[in-house]
Write an enzyme that holds these catalytic residues in place. Structure first.
Site, short mmCIF file in Angstrom:
data_model
loop_
_atom_site.label_atom_id
_atom_site.label_comp_id
_atom_site.label_asym_id
_atom_site.label_seq_id
_atom_site.Cartn_x
_atom_site.Cartn_y
_atom_site.Cartn_z
N GLY A 1 -9.66 5.42 2.02
CA GLY A 1 -9.97 6.79 1.39
C GLY A 1 -8.44 7.35 1.15
O GLY A 1 -7.43 7.06 1.70
N SER A 2 -8.41 8.12 0.07
CA SER A 2 -6.97 9.07 -0.39
C SER A 2 -7.16 10.09 0.64
O SER A 2 -7.80 10.42 1.45
CB SER A 2 -7.31 9.46 -1.61
OG SER A 2 -6.91 8.22 -2.49
N GLY A 3 -6.12 10.96 0.68
CA GLY A 3 -5.56 12.08 1.73
C GLY A 3 -4.77 11.53 2.75
O GLY A 3 -4.62 12.41 3.45
N HIS A 4 -4.31 10.38 2.78
CA HIS A 4 -3.44 9.65 3.95
C HIS A 4 -2.09 9.29 3.41
O HIS A 4 -1.17 8.83 3.98
CB HIS A 4 -4.01 8.56 4.60
CG HIS A 4 -5.41 8.63 5.16
ND1 HIS A 4 -5.78 9.75 5.92
CD2 HIS A 4 -6.62 8.05 4.76
CE1 HIS A 4 -6.99 9.78 6.35
NE2 HIS A 4 -7.51 8.70 5.30
N LYS B 1 -8.30 -0.98 7.58
CA LYS B 1 -8.28 -0.36 8.66
C LYS B 1 -9.94 -0.13 9.16
O LYS B 1 -10.80 0.00 8.44
CB LYS B 1 -7.95 1.37 8.55
CG LYS B 1 -6.48 1.41 7.79
CD LYS B 1 -6.14 2.92 7.89
CE LYS B 1 -6.71 3.80 7.10
NZ LYS B 1 -6.92 3.40 5.51
N ASP C 1 -14.99 0.82 5.09
CA ASP C 1 -13.74 0.12 4.59
C ASP C 1 -14.15 -1.45 4.83
O ASP C 1 -13.87 -2.17 4.11
CB ASP C 1 -12.61 0.49 5.09
CG ASP C 1 -11.90 1.87 4.59
OD1 ASP C 1 -12.37 1.96 3.56
OD2 ASP C 1 -11.01 2.31 5.26
N HIS D 1 -9.28 11.45 9.97
CA HIS D 1 -10.11 12.01 9.02
C HIS D 1 -10.62 13.45 9.73
O HIS D 1 -11.53 13.89 9.52
CB HIS D 1 -11.32 11.29 8.87
CG HIS D 1 -10.91 9.96 8.34
ND1 HIS D 1 -10.86 8.85 8.99
CD2 HIS D 1 -10.93 9.55 6.73
CE1 HIS D 1 -10.37 7.92 8.34
NE2 HIS D 1 -10.39 8.20 6.99
#
Lengths: 332, 332
Positions: free
Chosen positions: B53-56, B104, B109, B218
């Site tokens: 996921g994006s945002g990291h 991860k 994922d 998250h």
């Protein structure tokens, strides 16, 4: 206030201890007064020194190392370092070739760095100061007569650091610094306020839908409060503010620096950078170099700033030169 | 919600456009599906690919480049990328030497990367997956059976990327990755919650004096909620959680990675790093390498994580190897 600190009174020294532990190959930290100097040796040529209140990291302490600063002088959070601290950094790094002090235009910084330069000159060292005032937001500000010094400082320090590293003399380095000051402009926005540890409350109030347009890096007021708007509109407003001030002209080559004020996700910083690149291209301006990320911050403040530096071959060569510091590193 | 975005539905692609503009010398971005691959060429040897996921950010898209990843697959914010996106990254980068997918440990994922690996294998490519689960906080979590994958991922990607770069074969690179997974442990804390753009509200509620100990990237719940305490006590709690899990032993050589979750000022991150170094030294553990800064974040969440990797000469050599990516760069 929730912060990862022990005591607001020792937060700067406690943080410097971590910097010293993490980067012992690059920097040495002295305390009482707090200064950060290169681990390798005093400058063989011109020493480049900067500093100012803490809370803007990695500026300036994260820029000490080969190819950039010889010394940094971190004051208390958002507070100018004292002249004796600046003097200590001069003494620790400066030889016969002299020193250039890079000073952001805030009244306290200008006074204290110039006092230190005078004291050092009285001891026979050739020490010059250059004041940077790149923020186009407002004519005068809370802590400033004239424009504030902001993101352009990072670019200035990289470029004059490279010049000093290759052996340019003090006249040349100083002239180069004054040239960069003339060629660089910035504008910032804030979505939230920072909290200074020894104050314990946010520096200002900003409504749930409000943005401070033209914010200073200590949370000083900008031009106006606007409502939150799409990133394209906000960045257009920022690019226009910078471009109209220069003015930027079709065919200009520039370095575009999109900076995070600290608390804004990198996802948003890159998003804003992409818009700024597109808007400059539409104006016929060539972005030839870029820097994107949190390099001059205001604690946890959410927001961004844009800095545009008009480049020429000489500046591009110095920008590209190898650098090895805690926060900026390439080519070595 | 105040964010520097245009539309939550396009935030990832809009941000990738900025990444592509800023780092055209290093990365190329394809859209539909979104993937980031090295600008120079497909891998001559083993391709190392990661994503999630994006945002990291800068994880993973900021780690594409010589000496680290060949491809990154950014999903929507906090959402796994689809198998076809992972497949596209495999196709774009992978040759006869095969690919290693670094995953991860989150249910989505693992499922999507393993599906993509199977599809690629059916097409005759040798594609392996390694799952990293370094977070000692909790046994299972919101999106995870087993431990979560967090900060150790950054170190893993650097090390296996260096091995692939020097020409190690897939068996060797895979074995190395599994060795790193066994040797790395992490723990995180949060002081504030992140806000996902398409949700528009903070991911969880945390009281004015509260800290989530053992937070996920998250915003998943950790071990417990504790009151804010001095940094020395908080970091001791974190170091103990990691050290007891290993267990870390006197004489161990480690890499210490002190990470910002995104919104915490660097001043505090270095302060915490200094404490962690001291506490490890008191336990007789030798910190031989360090990484400090925002490398695996959770949007604007305030907090930090500590990751400890037990080193040996082989890992140290790979860590020190040159790398040139948007977010990690040294030696070239």
């Amino acid at each position: 206030m929730k912060k990862i600190i022990n005591d607001p009174a020792t937060v700067v020294a406690d943080s410097l201890a971590g910097l010293a532990a993490a980067h012992a190959d690059l920097v040495r930290v002295d305390y009482d007064p707090n200064i950060v100097v290169r681990a390798d040796s005093p400058a063989r040529g011109v020493s480049v020194i900067s500093g100012g209140g803490s809370g803007h990291e990695p500026l300036h302490v994260g820029f000490v190392g080969p190819g950039m600063l010889h010394g940094a002088v971190p004051g208390a959070v958002f507070t100018s370092p004292t002249p004796d601290a600046v003097q200590a950094a001069i003494s620790a790094t400066t030889g016969d070739a002299g020193a250039l002090l890079v000073v952001k235009n805030y009244t306290g910084d200008v006074l204290n760095f110039e006092t230190a330069a005078e004291l050092a000159s009285a001891e026979g060292l050739d020490v010059r100061t250059v004041v940077i005032d790149d923020d186009v937001a407002v004519a005068d500000s809370t802590f400033t007569a004239g424009r504030r010094g902001v993101g352009g400082t990072v670019l200035l320090e990289k470029i004059v650091g490279a010049a000093a590293e290759r052996g340019d003399d003090l006249d040349t380095v100083e002239g180069l610094a004054r040239g960069v000051v003339e060629r660089v402009r910035s504008i910032g926005v804030a979505l939230t306020a920072p909290t200074v540890p020894h104050v314990g409350e946010p520096s200002f109030d900003l409504g749930a839908g409000e943005v401070e347009f033209g914010i200073g890096i200590h949370g000083e007021p900008g031009r106006e409060r606007i409502g939150i708007e799409p990133a394209s509109a906000l960045v257009e407003r920022m690019v226009s503010a910078v471009a109209e001030d220069f003015p930027l002209e079709r065919g200009d080559d520039v370095l575009l620096f999109t900076n995070s004020m600290g608390g804004t996700p990198l996802l948003e910083v890159y998003l804003a950078h992409g818009i700024a690149e597109r808007l400059l291209a539409e104006r016929g301006v060539n972005v030839v170099r870029r820097l994107v990320g949190p390099y001059i911050t205001s604690l946890e403040m959410q927001g961004i700033s844009l800095t545009v530096l008009r480049m020429d071959d000489r500046l591009t060569e110095l920008w590209d030169a190898p650098v090895r510091t805690p926060a900026l590193r390439w080519g070595m």
